[in-house]
Every structure is written in structure tokens, then in C-alpha cells.
Scaffold this motif. Structure first.
Motif, PDB file in Angstrom:
ATOM      1  N   SER A 168     -35.792 -27.937  -8.874  1.00 37.39           N
ATOM      2  CA  SER A 168     -34.519 -28.468  -9.373  1.00 37.39           C
ATOM      3  C   SER A 168     -34.510 -29.991  -9.322  1.00 37.39           C
ATOM      4  O   SER A 168     -33.959 -30.642 -10.209  1.00 37.39           O
ATOM      5  N   VAL A 228     -33.852 -32.560 -12.442  1.00 41.20           N
ATOM      6  CA  VAL A 228     -32.876 -33.653 -12.419  1.00 41.20           C
ATOM      7  C   VAL A 228     -33.574 -34.989 -12.685  1.00 41.20           C
ATOM      8  O   VAL A 228     -33.036 -35.850 -13.398  1.00 41.20           O
ATOM      9  N   TYR A 251     -24.730 -30.264  -9.067  1.00 40.19           N
ATOM     10  CA  TYR A 251     -25.970 -30.181  -8.299  1.00 40.19           C
ATOM     11  C   TYR A 251     -25.731 -29.917  -6.812  1.00 40.19           C
ATOM     12  O   TYR A 251     -26.442 -29.121  -6.204  1.00 40.19           O
TER      13      TYR A 251
END
Length: 177
Positions: free
Chosen positions: A53, A57, A103
Motif C-alpha cells: 500500500s 501511495v 489511508y
């Protein structure tokens, strides 16, 4: 003086550490019991999903930096008001910004839900990551309505919230299975 022991539960994730402390003033031995969570081997998948992840990002951040150069949008300006290319830059910026807005909950749900359901949390986390990339590429077309193609990522996030709630319920003893 320190003694340790553990107590297995049905799923083997909870243990207890007993620490014996002798106090010289009153010549008594006190026991301190600490509850701890033991992570399963499969939790490594959760950790790798979290790392993936971060890569996603970072990729979205790179796209914003490239768009800043291409459309000549200087820092600290967040959005462009250029009538010719402003919409395109703003779509790229929003794809990244919206991902950052969700997030923190994603990481929290992934980390906590993954304790009890590591494989499910990791799979849902992977679906969320793919959903965010599809969301971003929909936004990158310049038509904000196309971002909805990545909406399945939001369903994965709700599933992660469910795994986190399941862990919380079990920790409180509200569920036995």
C-alpha cells in the motif's frame, strides 16, 4: 526474579506473561500479569500488504509530482486554476489526495483486523490497493465521473472494518467463535 508462562485459547493468539517482582522494603513478592497478543505466521502477509500500500501511495505521489512539472503548478499550490490544463492536474491531485484521506483508516483496519483474520485482511487489503489504482486511473482521464470504476475498493475497506470489529469483539469476549 522473572517467571513467564502462556495460556493458549481456542485460536492460540492470547498469552500471558507473569513477572515476579520482589520488594525489599516489605519483603513481599508481587506478581504482574501482562496480556499479550501473539501474531501468527500469516500476519506476515498483512505486513507485506501494508508495504504494498505504501508503494501504491508513493506511485500516486510520483504522478502528482510529474503533473506539477507538466502543467507548471508550483508548490505549495494544491490545485490549479488554469482554464486550459487545470482540470487535468486537479484530477491527478485529487486521486492522490482522496487516497491519503482514507489511508489512515485502511492501515488501522488492516493491522488490527489482520491479527485475527490475517489471510482475509491481506486479501481485502490487496483488493483495496487495486481499487485505488483503478480509481486513480479513472480520475487520470480528466473525467472525474470515471473514478467510480475503482469503487470496489471502498467495499474492501468496509470488509476490513468488519475484520477489525471482529477482532475487537473477540478481545472483549463478546464472541466465542
Amino acid at each position: 526474579k522473572r517467571r513467564t508462562g502462556s495460556r493458549d485459547t481456542q485460536n492460540g493468539v492470547v498469552g500471558a506473561t507473569h513477572t515476579s517482582v520482589f520488594c525489599w522494603e516489605d519483603r513481599r513478592e508481587y506478581w504482574i500479569v501482562q496480556k499479550m497478543v501473539v501474531l501468527s505466521k500469516e500476519y506476515g502477509c498483512v505486513v507485506l500488504t501494508g508495504a504494498a500500500s505504501f508503494a501504491m501511495v508513493s506511485f500516486l505521489a510520483y504522478k502528482v509530482m510529474a503533473a506539477r512539472k507538466k502543467y507548471n503548478v508550483e508548490y505549495p499550490v494544491m490545485y490549479s486554476d488554469d482554464p486550459e490544463n487545470g482540470c487535468m492536474f486537479n484530477c491527478i491531485q485529487r486521486a492522490h489526495q482522496n487516497t491519503l484521506e482514507v489511508y489512515s483508516p485502511f492501515l488501522f483496519f488492516l493491522a488490527t483486523g489482520g491479527i485475527r483474520h490475517p489471510e482475509l485482511a491481506s486479501a481485502l487489503g490487496g483488493i483495496w490497493i487495486i481499487g485505488r489504482v483503478v480509481y486513480a486511473y479513472g480520475y487520470y482521464t480528466g473525467d472525474p465521473k470515471k473514478r467510480i470504476r475503482g469503487g470496489f475498493g471502498s467495499l474492501a475497506l468496509l470488509g476490513l472494518m468488519g475484520t477489525s470489529m471482529s477482532f475487537g469483539f473477540h478481545q472483549l469476549g463478546w464472541c466465542t467463535k
